[in-house]
Design an enzyme around this catalytic site. Sequence first.
Site, PDB file in Angstrom:
ATOM      1  N   TYR A  96       0.825  -1.220   0.000  1.00 13.34           N
ATOM      2  CA  TYR A  96       0.000   0.000   0.000  1.00 13.34           C
ATOM      3  C   TYR A  96       0.861   1.272   0.000  1.00 13.34           C
ATOM      4  CZ  TYR A  96      -3.123   3.717   1.422  1.00 13.34           C
ATOM      5  OH  TYR A  96      -3.785   4.928   1.493  1.00 13.34           O
ATOM      6  N   LYS A 146       1.261   3.955  -3.151  1.00 12.50           N
ATOM      7  CA  LYS A 146       0.902   5.375  -3.033  1.00 12.50           C
ATOM      8  C   LYS A 146       2.120   6.245  -3.359  1.00 12.50           C
ATOM      9  CE  LYS A 146      -2.664   6.794  -1.838  1.00 12.50           C
ATOM     10  NZ  LYS A 146      -3.886   7.071  -2.658  1.00 12.50           N
TER      11      LYS A 146
HETATM   12  N1  LIG Z   1      -8.482   6.549   5.029  1.00  9.82           N
HETATM   13  C1  LIG Z   1      -7.369   7.170   5.326  1.00  9.82           C
HETATM   14  O1  LIG Z   1      -7.005   7.314   6.504  1.00  9.82           O
HETATM   15  C2  LIG Z   1      -6.533   7.739   4.245  1.00  9.82           C
HETATM   16  C3  LIG Z   1      -5.389   8.463   4.610  1.00  9.82           C
HETATM   17  C4  LIG Z   1      -4.603   9.001   3.604  1.00  9.82           C
HETATM   18  C5  LIG Z   1      -4.957   8.853   2.282  1.00  9.82           C
HETATM   19  N2  LIG Z   1      -6.052   8.136   1.941  1.00  9.82           N
HETATM   20  C6  LIG Z   1      -6.374   8.040   0.516  1.00  9.82           C
HETATM   21  O2  LIG Z   1      -7.657   8.625   0.308  1.00  9.82           O
HETATM   22  C7  LIG Z   1      -8.302   8.007  -0.805  1.00  9.82           C
HETATM   23  C8  LIG Z   1      -9.680   7.564  -0.390  1.00  9.82           C
HETATM   24  O3  LIG Z   1      -9.517   6.594   0.634  1.00  9.82           O
HETATM   25  P1  LIG Z   1     -10.690   6.181   1.648  1.00  9.82           P
HETATM   26  O4  LIG Z   1     -10.088   6.036   2.970  1.00  9.82           O
HETATM   27  O5  LIG Z   1     -11.874   7.031   1.433  1.00  9.82           O
HETATM   28  O6  LIG Z   1     -10.970   4.716   1.123  1.00  9.82           O
HETATM   29  P2  LIG Z   1     -12.290   4.106   0.537  1.00  9.82           P
HETATM   30  O7  LIG Z   1     -11.995   2.662   0.302  1.00  9.82           O
HETATM   31  O8  LIG Z   1     -13.450   4.473   1.358  1.00  9.82           O
HETATM   32  O9  LIG Z   1     -12.407   4.884  -0.828  1.00  9.82           O
HETATM   33  C9  LIG Z   1     -11.686   4.521  -1.951  1.00  9.82           C
HETATM   34  C10 LIG Z   1     -12.606   4.654  -3.131  1.00  9.82           C
HETATM   35  O10 LIG Z   1     -11.899   4.232  -4.298  1.00  9.82           O
HETATM   36  C11 LIG Z   1     -12.775   3.429  -5.039  1.00  9.82           C
HETATM   37  N3  LIG Z   1     -12.048   2.488  -5.882  1.00  9.82           N
HETATM   38  C12 LIG Z   1     -11.342   1.425  -5.505  1.00  9.82           C
HETATM   39  N4  LIG Z   1     -10.882   0.767  -6.584  1.00  9.82           N
HETATM   40  C13 LIG Z   1     -11.305   1.452  -7.670  1.00  9.82           C
HETATM   41  C14 LIG Z   1     -11.169   1.272  -9.064  1.00  9.82           C
HETATM   42  N5  LIG Z   1     -10.485   0.247  -9.572  1.00  9.82           N
HETATM   43  N6  LIG Z   1     -11.743   2.153  -9.907  1.00  9.82           N
HETATM   44  C15 LIG Z   1     -12.446   3.201  -9.420  1.00  9.82           C
HETATM   45  N7  LIG Z   1     -12.620   3.407  -8.115  1.00  9.82           N
HETATM   46  C16 LIG Z   1     -12.045   2.545  -7.236  1.00  9.82           C
HETATM   47  C17 LIG Z   1     -13.659   2.718  -4.016  1.00  9.82           C
HETATM   48  O11 LIG Z   1     -14.869   2.355  -4.592  1.00  9.82           O
HETATM   49  C18 LIG Z   1     -13.842   3.786  -2.977  1.00  9.82           C
HETATM   50  O12 LIG Z   1     -14.975   4.563  -3.241  1.00  9.82           O
HETATM   51  C19 LIG Z   1      -7.400   6.848  -1.246  1.00  9.82           C
HETATM   52  O13 LIG Z   1      -6.661   7.258  -2.364  1.00  9.82           O
HETATM   53  C20 LIG Z   1      -6.474   6.640  -0.029  1.00  9.82           C
HETATM   54  O14 LIG Z   1      -5.231   6.114  -0.419  1.00  9.82           O
HETATM   55  C21 LIG Z   1      -6.863   7.591   2.885  1.00  9.82           C
HETATM   56  C1  LIG Z   2      -2.579  -2.740  17.472  1.00  7.94           C
HETATM   57  C2  LIG Z   2      -4.072  -2.487  17.471  1.00  7.94           C
HETATM   58  C3  LIG Z   2      -4.524  -2.481  18.907  1.00  7.94           C
HETATM   59  O1  LIG Z   2      -5.718  -1.843  19.203  1.00  7.94           O
HETATM   60  C4  LIG Z   2      -4.421  -1.203  16.770  1.00  7.94           C
HETATM   61  C5  LIG Z   2      -4.286  -1.344  15.278  1.00  7.94           C
HETATM   62  C6  LIG Z   2      -4.649  -0.044  14.639  1.00  7.94           C
HETATM   63  C7  LIG Z   2      -4.311  -0.046  13.147  1.00  7.94           C
HETATM   64  C8  LIG Z   2      -5.278  -0.939  12.437  1.00  7.94           C
HETATM   65  C9  LIG Z   2      -4.326   1.402  12.622  1.00  7.94           C
HETATM   66  C10 LIG Z   2      -3.271   2.252  13.352  1.00  7.94           C
HETATM   67  C11 LIG Z   2      -2.822   3.340  12.386  1.00  7.94           C
HETATM   68  C12 LIG Z   2      -3.725   3.167  11.183  1.00  7.94           C
HETATM   69  C13 LIG Z   2      -3.247   3.724   9.842  1.00  7.94           C
HETATM   70  C14 LIG Z   2      -2.940   5.220   9.900  1.00  7.94           C
HETATM   71  O2  LIG Z   2      -3.944   5.920  10.597  1.00  7.94           O
HETATM   72  C15 LIG Z   2      -2.804   5.835   8.556  1.00  7.94           C
HETATM   73  C16 LIG Z   2      -3.199   5.242   7.412  1.00  7.94           C
HETATM   74  C17 LIG Z   2      -2.899   5.931   6.134  1.00  7.94           C
HETATM   75  C18 LIG Z   2      -3.929   5.734   5.074  1.00  7.94           C
HETATM   76  O3  LIG Z   2      -3.410   6.112   3.823  1.00  7.94           O
HETATM   77  C19 LIG Z   2      -4.524   4.368   5.013  1.00  7.94           C
HETATM   78  C20 LIG Z   2      -4.937   3.856   6.356  1.00  7.94           C
HETATM   79  C21 LIG Z   2      -3.786   3.890   7.373  1.00  7.94           C
HETATM   80  C22 LIG Z   2      -2.708   2.912   6.894  1.00  7.94           C
HETATM   81  C23 LIG Z   2      -4.319   3.466   8.769  1.00  7.94           C
HETATM   82  C24 LIG Z   2      -4.764   1.987   8.748  1.00  7.94           C
HETATM   83  C25 LIG Z   2      -5.112   1.442  10.129  1.00  7.94           C
HETATM   84  C26 LIG Z   2      -3.987   1.654  11.133  1.00  7.94           C
HETATM   85  C27 LIG Z   2      -2.757   0.844  10.733  1.00  7.94           C
END
Ligand SMILES: NC(=O)c1ccc[n+]([C@@H]2O[C@H](COP(=O)([O-])OP(=O)(O)OC[C@H]3O[C@@H](n4cnc5c(N)ncnc54)[C@H](O)[C@@H]3O)[C@@H](O)[C@H]2O)c1
Ligand SMILES: C[C@@H](CO)CCC[C@@H](C)[C@H]1CC[C@H]2[C@@H]3[C@H](O)C=C4C[C@@H](O)CC[C@]4(C)[C@H]3CC[C@]12C
Length: 385
Positions: free
Chosen positions: A175, A179
């Site tokens: 992952y 990214k």
């Molecule tokens: N959740 C976090 O903490 C976090 C942190 C930093 C960055 N991001 C980034 O933010 C963006 C959104 O993440 P999220 O947490 O909302 O996840 P999410 O899984 O809720 O959203 C991802 C979206 O991408 C879509 N998707 C997946 N595969 C696809 C494909 N092949 N074609 C078109 N659409 C597709 C899914 O349907 C979904 O709606 C991602 O790019 C993720 O890397 C998330």
């Molecule tokens: C050891 C467990 C005891 O309770 C807790 C596990 C928690 C983990 C599942 C999450 C801790 C940190 C999270 C990640 C972080 O917040 C940032 C992220 C970046 C984003 O791009 C995707 C999600 C994630 C990797 C997020 C995922 C869940 C954790 C690893």
Amino acid sequence: MAVECRVATRGRPMARVGDRGVEAGLVSVPGMGQEGGASGRGRCVGRLTQAPREEGPSSGGQFGHPGTVAAGPVQVTAIQGDVTQAHEVAAAVAGAHVVIHTAGLVDVFGRASPETIYEVNVQGTKNVIEACVQTGTRFLVYTSSMEVVGPNIKGHPFYRGNEDTPYEAIHRHPYPCSKAQAERLVLEANGRKVHGGLSLVTCALRPTGIYGEGHQIMRDFYHQGLRLGGRLFRAIPASVEHSRVYVGNVAWMHVLVAQELEQRAALMGGQVYFCYDESPYKSYEDFNMEFLGPCGLRLVDTRLLVPYWLLMLLATLNALLQWLLRPLLLYAPLLNPYTLAVANTTFTVSTNKAQRHFGYKPLFSWEDSRTRTIRWVQAVEGSAP
Ligand SMILES: NC(=O)c1ccc[n+]([C@@H]2O[C@H](COP(=O)([O-])OP(=O)(O)OC[C@H]3O[C@@H](n4cnc5c(N)ncnc54)[C@H](O)[C@@H]3O)[C@@H](O)[C@H]2O)c1
Ligand SMILES: C[C@@H](CO)CCC[C@@H](C)[C@H]1CC[C@H]2[C@@H]3[C@H](O)C=C4C[C@@H](O)CC[C@]4(C)[C@H]3CC[C@]12C
């Protein structure tokens, strides 16, 4: 002014904002804010239009089931599409003024194969860039991640860092690697000539862990706590701090960038910005308790009972079980060596770059973000895990 936003994800919609506003392709409008929400099977392109139009299916795409949703003065048209399919992406992007590319496969639990993660996150991003070049779209905003920076495989803390803080960004997990590759492609595309001869302007936003309404892991922890009689057990020391950011502020920062990229192309083109707000620095578990506490859960300190070596052993066992069971079933618990390492490494961001470059200020205060998230958890109560 016709402001149009398309939202496209595989299963859910891409987004656009048009004219002098923003026409954004590939924004997964409803999805953001779900750490580790790893379905990767959504598909959708959404289109926001400021002047309300008639409800009903739109002709926004040549595939899928486009439909229009009114969201106040803005209208979102969903066009289903798959970012791994170049022709579908090009069809969704065509005519867009700005593309906000948030679609991605968020999986740190081993649900998807590394190949699928690369296909969606890297090839999907290549397709988005090429679609902009082919169709003459000049502005591209990419949702990257803090994980492009860290925590790294050595578990080095990143303490109150900013976009220029030196840090050894070395990763092995698919992952963060995907990214990082995708972000590099987007930044390298800055300045490329698009159809019509003008230059592409790109930038990347790096949210830290997003929270808020729809946060799947928060929902999982909540249900786990209910099953355990209202208790959750602390596994990570309270001194390990993480930055977190509210979903509404992440979305707001994207909208501002989309609006400002044209006027401030020379300053913002090729830049990265952490997504931040006023959410407090806390350990992952303590931060979650800000919402789960008011919903009746309490955090029991068992750190002395569950030493780190034992957690590591459990995480490794989980990884082994996942591998052994893979031919039969998908075993993907929250705890694995990678998630343990991330949860156990301080990663906090302190920056004002977004404010300096494009006037970002959080739209939601910490109090609002907290209240909204608590209300959402309360509404989740009673729903099936
Ligand atoms: N959740 C976090 O903490 C976090 C942190 C930093 C960055 N991001 C980034 O933010 C963006 C959104 O993440 P999220 O947490 O909302 O996840 P999410 O899984 O809720 O959203 C991802 C979206 O991408 C879509 N998707 C997946 N595969 C696809 C494909 N092949 N074609 C078109 N659409 C597709 C899914 O349907 C979904 O709606 C991602 O790019 C993720 O890397 C998330
Ligand atoms: C050891 C467990 C005891 O309770 C807790 C596990 C928690 C983990 C599942 C999450 C801790 C940190 C999270 C990640 C972080 O917040 C940032 C992220 C970046 C984003 O791009 C995707 C999600 C994630 C990797 C997020 C995922 C869940 C954790 C690893």
